[in-house]
Write a protein that holds these residues in place. Sequence first.
Motif, PDB file in Angstrom:
ATOM      1  N   SER A 199       0.848  -1.196   0.000  1.00 53.63           N
ATOM      2  CA  SER A 199       0.000   0.000   0.000  1.00 53.63           C
ATOM      3  C   SER A 199       0.884   1.246   0.000  1.00 53.63           C
ATOM      4  O   SER A 199       2.068   1.199   0.342  1.00 53.63           O
ATOM      5  CB  SER A 199      -0.931  -0.009   1.210  1.00 53.63           C
ATOM      6  OG  SER A 199      -0.180   0.016   2.412  1.00 53.63           O
ATOM      7  N   LEU A 213      -6.351  -0.401  -6.034  1.00 54.41           N
ATOM      8  CA  LEU A 213      -7.099  -1.658  -5.959  1.00 54.41           C
ATOM      9  C   LEU A 213      -8.496  -1.351  -5.456  1.00 54.41           C
ATOM     10  O   LEU A 213      -8.663  -0.688  -4.431  1.00 54.41           O
ATOM     11  CB  LEU A 213      -6.388  -2.631  -5.001  1.00 54.41           C
ATOM     12  CG  LEU A 213      -7.124  -3.927  -4.655  1.00 54.41           C
ATOM     13  CD1 LEU A 213      -7.210  -4.842  -5.865  1.00 54.41           C
ATOM     14  CD2 LEU A 213      -6.424  -4.637  -3.486  1.00 54.41           C
ATOM     15  N   VAL A 262      -2.018   1.545  -4.077  1.00 52.95           N
ATOM     16  CA  VAL A 262      -0.959   0.538  -3.980  1.00 52.95           C
ATOM     17  C   VAL A 262       0.184   0.896  -4.920  1.00 52.95           C
ATOM     18  O   VAL A 262       0.079   1.814  -5.743  1.00 52.95           O
ATOM     19  CB  VAL A 262      -1.501  -0.868  -4.331  1.00 52.95           C
ATOM     20  CG1 VAL A 262      -2.571  -1.302  -3.335  1.00 52.95           C
ATOM     21  CG2 VAL A 262      -2.043  -0.906  -5.766  1.00 52.95           C
ATOM     22  N   LEU A 265      -2.388 -11.442  -5.397  1.00 48.11           N
ATOM     23  CA  LEU A 265      -1.502 -10.461  -4.800  1.00 48.11           C
ATOM     24  C   LEU A 265      -0.766 -11.056  -3.603  1.00 48.11           C
ATOM     25  O   LEU A 265      -1.352 -11.778  -2.791  1.00 48.11           O
ATOM     26  CB  LEU A 265      -2.289  -9.224  -4.369  1.00 48.11           C
ATOM     27  CG  LEU A 265      -3.060  -8.489  -5.482  1.00 48.11           C
ATOM     28  CD1 LEU A 265      -3.801  -7.291  -4.905  1.00 48.11           C
ATOM     29  CD2 LEU A 265      -2.120  -8.051  -6.597  1.00 48.11           C
ATOM     30  N   SER A 270       1.619  -9.897  -0.325  1.00 48.23           N
ATOM     31  CA  SER A 270       1.963  -8.714   0.444  1.00 48.23           C
ATOM     32  C   SER A 270       2.196  -9.083   1.899  1.00 48.23           C
ATOM     33  O   SER A 270       1.620 -10.066   2.407  1.00 48.23           O
ATOM     34  CB  SER A 270       0.846  -7.669   0.346  1.00 48.23           C
ATOM     35  OG  SER A 270       1.139  -6.524   1.125  1.00 48.23           O
ATOM     36  N   LEU A 272      -4.055  -7.115   2.020  1.00 46.86           N
ATOM     37  CA  LEU A 272      -3.755  -7.249   0.593  1.00 46.86           C
ATOM     38  C   LEU A 272      -3.330  -8.659   0.208  1.00 46.86           C
ATOM     39  O   LEU A 272      -3.579  -9.107  -0.922  1.00 46.86           O
ATOM     40  CB  LEU A 272      -2.641  -6.269   0.196  1.00 46.86           C
ATOM     41  CG  LEU A 272      -2.954  -4.774   0.302  1.00 46.86           C
ATOM     42  CD1 LEU A 272      -1.703  -3.962  -0.030  1.00 46.86           C
ATOM     43  CD2 LEU A 272      -4.087  -4.399  -0.629  1.00 46.86           C
ATOM     44  N   ASP A 273      -2.712  -9.368   1.123  1.00 42.29           N
ATOM     45  CA  ASP A 273      -2.155 -10.679   0.802  1.00 42.29           C
ATOM     46  C   ASP A 273      -3.239 -11.673   0.385  1.00 42.29           C
ATOM     47  O   ASP A 273      -4.292 -11.771   1.014  1.00 42.29           O
ATOM     48  CB  ASP A 273      -1.398 -11.221   2.011  1.00 42.29           C
ATOM     49  CG  ASP A 273      -0.556 -12.438   1.654  1.00 42.29           C
ATOM     50  OD1 ASP A 273       0.093 -12.411   0.594  1.00 42.29           O
ATOM     51  OD2 ASP A 273      -0.572 -13.413   2.431  1.00 42.29           O
ATOM     52  N   CYS A 306      -5.225 -11.542  -2.066  1.00 42.64           N
ATOM     53  CA  CYS A 306      -6.361 -10.976  -2.813  1.00 42.64           C
ATOM     54  C   CYS A 306      -6.266 -11.405  -4.276  1.00 42.64           C
ATOM     55  O   CYS A 306      -5.171 -11.456  -4.838  1.00 42.64           O
ATOM     56  CB  CYS A 306      -6.356  -9.451  -2.733  1.00 42.64           C
ATOM     57  SG  CYS A 306      -7.078  -8.786  -1.232  1.00 42.64           S
ATOM     58  N   ARG A 308     -10.466  -5.872  -7.777  1.00 43.77           N
ATOM     59  CA  ARG A 308     -10.567  -6.978  -6.827  1.00 43.77           C
ATOM     60  C   ARG A 308     -11.754  -7.868  -7.196  1.00 43.77           C
ATOM     61  O   ARG A 308     -12.819  -7.364  -7.540  1.00 43.77           O
ATOM     62  CB  ARG A 308     -10.738  -6.415  -5.409  1.00 43.77           C
ATOM     63  CG  ARG A 308     -10.655  -7.442  -4.300  1.00 43.77           C
ATOM     64  CD  ARG A 308     -11.077  -6.828  -2.972  1.00 43.77           C
ATOM     65  NE  ARG A 308     -10.157  -5.816  -2.479  1.00 43.77           N
ATOM     66  CZ  ARG A 308     -10.469  -4.524  -2.377  1.00 43.77           C
ATOM     67  NH1 ARG A 308     -11.658  -4.082  -2.774  1.00 43.77           N
ATOM     68  NH2 ARG A 308      -9.599  -3.661  -1.886  1.00 43.77           N
TER      69      ARG A 308
END
Length: 209
Positions: A10, A30, A40, A62, A64, A69-70, A72, A95
């Motif tokens: 981010s 995002l 991001v 994704l 992260s 965020l991880d 996604c 997303r």
Amino acid sequence: MRSIELNVVSRRADQSPRRLRRAGALPGVLYGAGGESVCVQVDEHEFAKSGLASHGTHLIRLRSAEAALDQCLALVQDVQGHPVSSLPIHVDFLRVDINKPVTTSVAIAFVGKSKGVLEGGILQPVRRELEVRALPTNLPEQIEVDVTALGIHDAIHVADLVLPEGVEVLYQENFTLVSVLSPTVEAVEEAPAAEVEAAPVAGAAPVES
């Protein structure tokens, strides 16, 4: 559809995009699937190597250090290019929910050597992408359209497509995707040179032989 992993972090909304790009980062956003919009950034070299800026629809997972965020899942919704170099300067990630269908654009790939082209015709693509609806895992990277059987003056329309299972093309009119035009040769006819008779010029003395 296979997914492509992409590292993302981010960023603050007030960070200068130009400064980020000078540091080798590609700014983006995002959004979608009922979640909040998040500013991001991704590594520009990793993004370029992934091929996500080129034609084709790709499901992205994704990665992260940030839990929000991880893992996604997302699609590239839009890539803004530099007006001169055409290099990516901003990317929009959509997303997605793996259990809910999404609507997106998918590139068309025309394959085969048209019969009409072999006879001297000209292949004329009319559409380069289609709007489709499908579950994220069913989205094709591209839709192949075989033009081998097309003769001169033949065409393929959207209703002629045989689509992968679970994929729906959204359209109201049965528009043309590609056709084969007849070769055009413009005949240029030269007008015969007009014979111009010399007219006596007023006031001119006659020429004596």
